[in-house]
Design a protein around this motif. Structure first.
Motif, PDB file in Angstrom:
ATOM      1  N   GLY A 161       0.812  -1.216   0.000  1.00 25.05           N
ATOM      2  CA  GLY A 161       0.000   0.000   0.000  1.00 25.05           C
ATOM      3  C   GLY A 161       0.840   1.257   0.000  1.00 25.05           C
ATOM      4  N   ALA A 162       1.921   1.252   0.776  1.00 21.16           N
ATOM      5  CA  ALA A 162       2.795   2.430   0.848  1.00 21.16           C
ATOM      6  C   ALA A 162       3.567   2.630  -0.449  1.00 21.16           C
ATOM      7  CB  ALA A 162       3.767   2.287   2.016  1.00 21.16           C
ATOM      8  N   LEU A 163       3.992   1.543  -1.084  1.00 19.43           N
ATOM      9  CA  LEU A 163       4.726   1.659  -2.347  1.00 19.43           C
ATOM     10  C   LEU A 163       3.883   2.293  -3.444  1.00 19.43           C
ATOM     11  CD1 LEU A 163       6.651  -1.739  -2.493  1.00 19.43           C
ATOM     12  CD2 LEU A 163       7.641   0.536  -2.281  1.00 19.43           C
ATOM     13  N   PHE A 164       2.608   2.008  -3.407  1.00 18.99           N
ATOM     14  CA  PHE A 164       1.722   2.531  -4.440  1.00 18.99           C
ATOM     15  C   PHE A 164       0.890   3.708  -3.940  1.00 18.99           C
ATOM     16  CE2 PHE A 164       2.719  -1.740  -5.813  1.00 18.99           C
ATOM     17  CZ  PHE A 164       3.105  -1.500  -7.126  1.00 18.99           C
ATOM     18  N   GLU A 165       1.397   4.376  -2.893  1.00 14.93           N
ATOM     19  CA  GLU A 165       0.680   5.484  -2.277  1.00 14.93           C
ATOM     20  C   GLU A 165       0.335   6.588  -3.273  1.00 14.93           C
ATOM     21  OE1 GLU A 165       1.438   8.801   1.234  1.00 14.93           O
ATOM     22  OE2 GLU A 165       2.953   7.289   0.817  1.00 14.93           O
ATOM     23  N   ILE A 166       1.271   6.982  -4.109  1.00 19.69           N
ATOM     24  CA  ILE A 166       1.026   8.065  -5.067  1.00 19.69           C
ATOM     25  C   ILE A 166      -0.068   7.666  -6.049  1.00 19.69           C
ATOM     26  CG2 ILE A 166       2.063   9.388  -6.960  1.00 19.69           C
ATOM     27  CD1 ILE A 166       4.714   9.255  -5.341  1.00 19.69           C
ATOM     28  N   LEU A 167       0.019   6.447  -6.544  1.00 15.12           N
ATOM     29  CA  LEU A 167      -1.010   5.945  -7.450  1.00 15.12           C
ATOM     30  C   LEU A 167      -2.358   5.891  -6.745  1.00 15.12           C
ATOM     31  CD1 LEU A 167      -1.687   4.586 -10.219  1.00 15.12           C
ATOM     32  CD2 LEU A 167      -1.254   2.408  -9.063  1.00 15.12           C
ATOM     33  N   PHE A 168      -2.352   5.411  -5.502  1.00 14.38           N
ATOM     34  CA  PHE A 168      -3.596   5.310  -4.749  1.00 14.38           C
ATOM     35  C   PHE A 168      -4.193   6.691  -4.474  1.00 14.38           C
ATOM     36  CE2 PHE A 168      -2.506   0.975  -2.632  1.00 14.38           C
ATOM     37  CZ  PHE A 168      -2.716   0.343  -3.839  1.00 14.38           C
ATOM     38  N   LYS A 169      -3.353   7.685  -4.212  1.00 14.58           N
ATOM     39  CA  LYS A 169      -3.876   9.035  -3.964  1.00 14.58           C
ATOM     40  C   LYS A 169      -4.420   9.662  -5.233  1.00 14.58           C
ATOM     41  CE  LYS A 169      -1.668  10.329   0.263  1.00 14.58           C
ATOM     42  NZ  LYS A 169      -0.888  11.280   0.994  1.00 14.58           N
ATOM     43  N   ARG A 170      -3.747   9.433  -6.335  1.00 15.89           N
ATOM     44  CA  ARG A 170      -4.187   9.996  -7.612  1.00 15.89           C
ATOM     45  C   ARG A 170      -5.539   9.411  -8.006  1.00 15.89           C
ATOM     46  NH1 ARG A 170       0.132   9.709 -11.865  1.00 15.89           N
ATOM     47  NH2 ARG A 170       0.849  11.523 -10.726  1.00 15.89           N
ATOM     48  N   TYR A 171      -5.721   8.147  -7.736  1.00 16.21           N
ATOM     49  CA  TYR A 171      -6.962   7.452  -8.104  1.00 16.21           C
ATOM     50  C   TYR A 171      -7.694   6.995  -6.841  1.00 16.21           C
ATOM     51  CZ  TYR A 171      -4.623   7.439 -12.587  1.00 16.21           C
ATOM     52  OH  TYR A 171      -3.988   7.831 -13.732  1.00 16.21           O
ATOM     53  N   SER A 172      -7.847   7.917  -5.899  1.00 16.84           N
ATOM     54  CA  SER A 172      -8.377   7.539  -4.588  1.00 16.84           C
ATOM     55  C   SER A 172      -9.795   6.980  -4.653  1.00 16.84           C
ATOM     56  CB  SER A 172      -8.320   8.720  -3.621  1.00 16.84           C
ATOM     57  OG  SER A 172      -9.172   9.760  -4.048  1.00 16.84           O
ATOM     58  N   ARG A 173     -10.663   7.559  -5.459  1.00 19.61           N
ATOM     59  CA  ARG A 173     -12.041   7.054  -5.510  1.00 19.61           C
ATOM     60  C   ARG A 173     -12.096   5.623  -6.029  1.00 19.61           C
ATOM     61  NH1 ARG A 173     -14.993   8.369  -1.954  1.00 19.61           N
ATOM     62  NH2 ARG A 173     -16.920   8.204  -3.063  1.00 19.61           N
ATOM     63  N   PRO A 174     -11.469   5.307  -7.162  1.00 25.54           N
ATOM     64  CA  PRO A 174     -11.515   3.899  -7.604  1.00 25.54           C
ATOM     65  C   PRO A 174     -10.800   2.948  -6.633  1.00 25.54           C
ATOM     66  CG  PRO A 174     -10.767   5.308  -9.413  1.00 25.54           C
ATOM     67  CD  PRO A 174     -10.854   6.157  -8.174  1.00 25.54           C
ATOM     68  N   VAL A 175      -9.677   3.394  -6.059  1.00 30.67           N
ATOM     69  CA  VAL A 175      -8.952   2.538  -5.113  1.00 30.67           C
ATOM     70  C   VAL A 175      -9.802   2.306  -3.861  1.00 30.67           C
ATOM     71  CG1 VAL A 175      -6.964   2.432  -3.564  1.00 30.67           C
ATOM     72  CG2 VAL A 175      -6.648   3.088  -5.946  1.00 30.67           C
ATOM     73  N   ASN A 176     -10.408   3.373  -3.330  1.00 28.30           N
ATOM     74  CA  ASN A 176     -11.277   3.216  -2.164  1.00 28.30           C
ATOM     75  C   ASN A 176     -12.455   2.295  -2.494  1.00 28.30           C
ATOM     76  OD1 ASN A 176      -9.642   4.850  -0.677  1.00 28.30           O
ATOM     77  ND2 ASN A 176     -11.056   6.563  -0.554  1.00 28.30           N
ATOM     78  N   ALA A 177     -12.998   2.443  -3.701  1.00 27.18           N
ATOM     79  CA  ALA A 177     -14.113   1.578  -4.111  1.00 27.18           C
ATOM     80  C   ALA A 177     -13.671   0.118  -4.157  1.00 27.18           C
ATOM     81  CB  ALA A 177     -14.647   2.025  -5.472  1.00 27.18           C
ATOM     82  N   ILE A 178     -12.496  -0.138  -4.699  1.00 30.87           N
ATOM     83  CA  ILE A 178     -11.990  -1.514  -4.778  1.00 30.87           C
ATOM     84  C   ILE A 178     -11.740  -2.071  -3.380  1.00 30.87           C
ATOM     85  CG2 ILE A 178     -10.013  -2.924  -5.485  1.00 30.87           C
ATOM     86  CD1 ILE A 178      -9.875  -1.081  -8.007  1.00 30.87           C
ATOM     87  N   MET A 179     -11.104  -1.269  -2.508  1.00 32.34           N
ATOM     88  CA  MET A 179     -10.843  -1.723  -1.141  1.00 32.34           C
ATOM     89  C   MET A 179     -12.161  -1.991  -0.409  1.00 32.34           C
ATOM     90  SD  MET A 179      -7.671  -1.955  -0.768  1.00 32.34           S
ATOM     91  CE  MET A 179      -6.824  -1.816  -2.298  1.00 32.34           C
TER      92      MET A 179
END
Length: 194
Positions: A161-179
């Motif tokens: 999760g930390a390694l892909f933090e920038i990607l996760f922040k940029r695409y927070s809505r889809p990532v949050n939806a997936i999680m």
């Protein structure tokens, strides 16, 4: 004891997606690896307590499980669905933001309603350990070992999760939806067992 079966079961169960691993990855992606550590230490502490209780009361719980299991599944599913809701509605956080699901107590509490962990503890104790080993020091060593394996796996998911933090922040809505959907999947799969 069949050590190949024991280690396969322990590692595969601990590393596969479940509430602990998904929340660990989600927290690390939102707050960073270091700030996700309180949750992970809470998971470790809660896991130690649940595993210890499973070792002490395995035979009693094994007899009671058929009547307790539906209640545990409902409570666990409800808590996991609440976690899914908080992940879904969450906006990206700054490193200093408030972290409701990223606390020691949140990680510890999750262990007491996480049916995957409870059944894992009971199964491991009743199938692999208690039939072959006796004595408090040996059982305690297994408890610490199993809790450490679970802790190491949640840290692996947090690192991801930390390694892909920038990607996760940029695409927070889809990532949050997936999680959130993964957590909903965990809850639904628990309820299917009822």
């Amino acid at each position: 004891m069949n050590f190949a079966a024991f280690f396969s079961y322990v590692i595969l169960t601990a590393i596969t997606p479940g509430p602990n691993n998904i929340m660990s990855m989600s927290n690390a992606s939102r707050y960073g690896f270091r700030r996700s550590l309180p949750f992970n230490f809470g998971v470790f502490a809660g896991f130690l307590v649940v595993m210890s209780l499973s070792a002490l009361f395995s035979s009693l719980l094994y007899d009671v499980i058929p009547s307790v299991k539906p209640l545990m599944l409902y409570v666990g599913a409800a808590y996991i669905l609440w976690l899914a809701w908080t992940v879904w509605r969450d906006a990206p956080h700054e490193k200093g933001g408030r972290a409701v699901t990223n606390t020691f107590l949140s990680g510890m509490a999750l262990q007491f309603v996480n049916v995957k962990v409870i059944l894992y503890c009971i199964t491991t104790m009743s199938s692999f350990i208690l039939p072959y080993y006796h004595g408090l020091p040996v059982i305690a060593a297994f408890v610490v070992f199993l809790a450490f394996v679970g802790f190491a796996c949640t840290l692996c998911w947090a690192a991801f999760g930390a390694l892909f933090e920038i990607l996760f922040k940029r695409y927070s809505r889809p990532v949050n939806a997936i999680m959130a959907l993964l957590l909903v999947y965990c809850a639904v799969s628990m309820l299917i067992d009822i």
